[in-house]
Design a protein around this motif. Sequence first.
Motif, mmCIF file in Angstrom:
data_model
loop_
_atom_site.group_PDB
_atom_site.id
_atom_site.type_symbol
_atom_site.label_atom_id
_atom_site.label_comp_id
_atom_site.label_asym_id
_atom_site.label_seq_id
_atom_site.Cartn_x
_atom_site.Cartn_y
_atom_site.Cartn_z
ATOM 1 N N MET A 54 1.715 7.346 2.167
ATOM 2 C CA MET A 54 1.127 6.043 1.108
ATOM 3 C C MET A 54 3.388 5.571 0.850
ATOM 4 N N SER A 55 3.102 4.684 -0.042
ATOM 5 C CA SER A 55 4.451 4.318 0.255
ATOM 6 C C SER A 55 4.958 4.489 -1.583
ATOM 7 N N GLU A 57 5.879 2.700 -3.480
ATOM 8 C CA GLU A 57 5.976 1.781 -5.018
ATOM 9 C C GLU A 57 3.671 2.150 -4.906
ATOM 10 N N ALA A 58 3.626 2.466 -3.980
ATOM 11 C CA ALA A 58 2.165 2.681 -4.115
ATOM 12 C C ALA A 58 1.350 3.659 -5.346
ATOM 13 N N SER A 61 2.848 3.640 -8.595
ATOM 14 C CA SER A 61 1.941 3.275 -9.090
ATOM 15 C C SER A 61 0.568 3.536 -9.939
ATOM 16 N N THR A 62 0.158 4.787 -8.564
ATOM 17 C CA THR A 62 -1.123 5.334 -9.107
ATOM 18 C C THR A 62 -0.637 6.969 -10.104
ATOM 19 N N THR A 134 -3.698 11.158 -0.853
ATOM 20 C CA THR A 134 -3.126 10.995 0.808
ATOM 21 C C THR A 134 -3.359 12.410 1.559
#
Length: 430
Positions: A54-55, A57-58, A61-62, A134
Motif C-alpha cells: 500500500m502506498s 499516501e493511502a 488516508s486510511t 494489507t
Amino acid sequence: MGLWRKRRTILATILVCVTAGLAVALLKPKEYVYSTLIQLGTYPDDRGTLLQVMSAEAALSTLNTAIVPTLVSQHARQQYIDPKTFKIAASNSGGGNQGGGGSMVTLAGQGPLKDQAVFFAIETQAAKQLAQITAGRSNAAVGNITAQLDQAKIQMHTLQDPTQIESEKAVLLETMLAAQGNLANLKQQVGVLKQKLGSLDKTETLDQGLVSKLEEYLGKTQQASLQAIDANSATQAMTALLLNNQMQQNMQQLHSIQQKLTLELPQELADTQAALASNLNQQKVQQQALSRANFALENYGTQHARKVQKQQTVIARLGAQLQALTPTRVVAEPTRSAEPVGIGRGVLVVFSGFFGVFLGLFFALMGGYVQEVRARLRAQAEVSTMPNALKSDKRASPDRDAGRVEVSLQSGAVARIESNEAARGNVAAV
C-alpha cells in the motif's frame, strides 16, 4: 512621578498574574507524546522488484480518516470522555531501512500521563487493523512464491536423481546409435542410387544407339519396299507387303524408344538425382545429430552440473524474494516521550510576570486617565455652579464676588494644568 504613585497597583497586578500563572502551571497536568512506528509491507513482482502493499499516501488516508477516528470514538465512549481529548495523527516517516525497505508511518498523539494506556491501546489496534487490510496482497504473494519454490525444489530433486541421470545418458546413447545407423543406411543407399544412375546412363546410350540403328534399318527397308513395288511381280508384291509390316513394327519400336528417351528416362534420371541429393542432405543432418549426441554424451557431466547450478540459482532467488517479502508490522512499540512537551512551568510563570507588568501599566495609565477626566468634570461643574452662588449671596459686595470668581477660576485652571502635566508624565514614562 505618575507611575511611581501607581506603583502599588502595578505591583499588585504583577503579583496576581504571577500567582495565577504559578497556580495554572502547578495544576495543569504534564503532557507527553505517545508514538509508534509502522513499516508498510513489501512484495516482489514477476521480475523480483519489491513493491509496497500500500502506498504511504493511502496508508495515511486510511489511518487518519477511518481507523484512528473509529478507535478514538470507541475508547472515548468506554472512558466516558470527550473524543476530542485524544488527538492522534499518522504521518509519513520516509523510507525504512529495517528489513524490507517499506515506507515508515508514525502514529503520534499528545496527552497527559493518565491517558497513556488509552493512547497505547489505540495506536496498537490501529497498527493491527492496517496490517489486516494489507495482508491480502502479502498472503497472495507468499503463496505464489512458495508454489514456485516448491516446483523448483522438485525439479532439483529430479535433476539429482541417479535413475534420472542414467536414463538421460541412455537416451543420449540411443540417439547417437540411431544417428550412426541412419547414417550407415544413407551411405548404403548412396551406392545403390549411384549404380542406378550408371545403369540409366547406359540404358540411355543403348537406346540412343538402337534408335540410330532402327532409323538406318527403316531407311533400308523403305528403299527395298519401293524397289519391290516397282518390280510388278507377285513375289515382289508379297515381299513389299512383308517389308511394310516390318517397317510398321520397327516404327512402333522406334517411337517407344524415343518416348522413353524423351520422357521416361529423363524423369527417372531426375528422380534418382533428387533422391541422391536428398540422401546427401540427410547424411549431413544425421552427422550433425550424431555430433550433437556424441558431444552431449561426452559433456553430460558438465552440462548436468550447469543445470544443477542454474536450478540452485532459481531456488536462491525465490528464497530471497520470500525473505524480502514482509507484512505490514510494528517496528517500534508504542512509547512515551522522555520529557513532557508543551509550555514548561517556568516559562508559564515568566510569561505571567511579563503579562502582569503590561497589565499593571495599563491599569496605572487607565487610573490616571480616569482621575484626569474626573478632575476636568469637577472643574466644569464648579464653574457652572458659580453664577448661582453669586446670585444667592445678596449681601456680598460686587468686588468681593468678582475676586471670588477669579480665585475659583484660577484654582480650576491650575488643577487642570497639573492634571494634564501628570498625564503627559505617565505617557512619557510608559
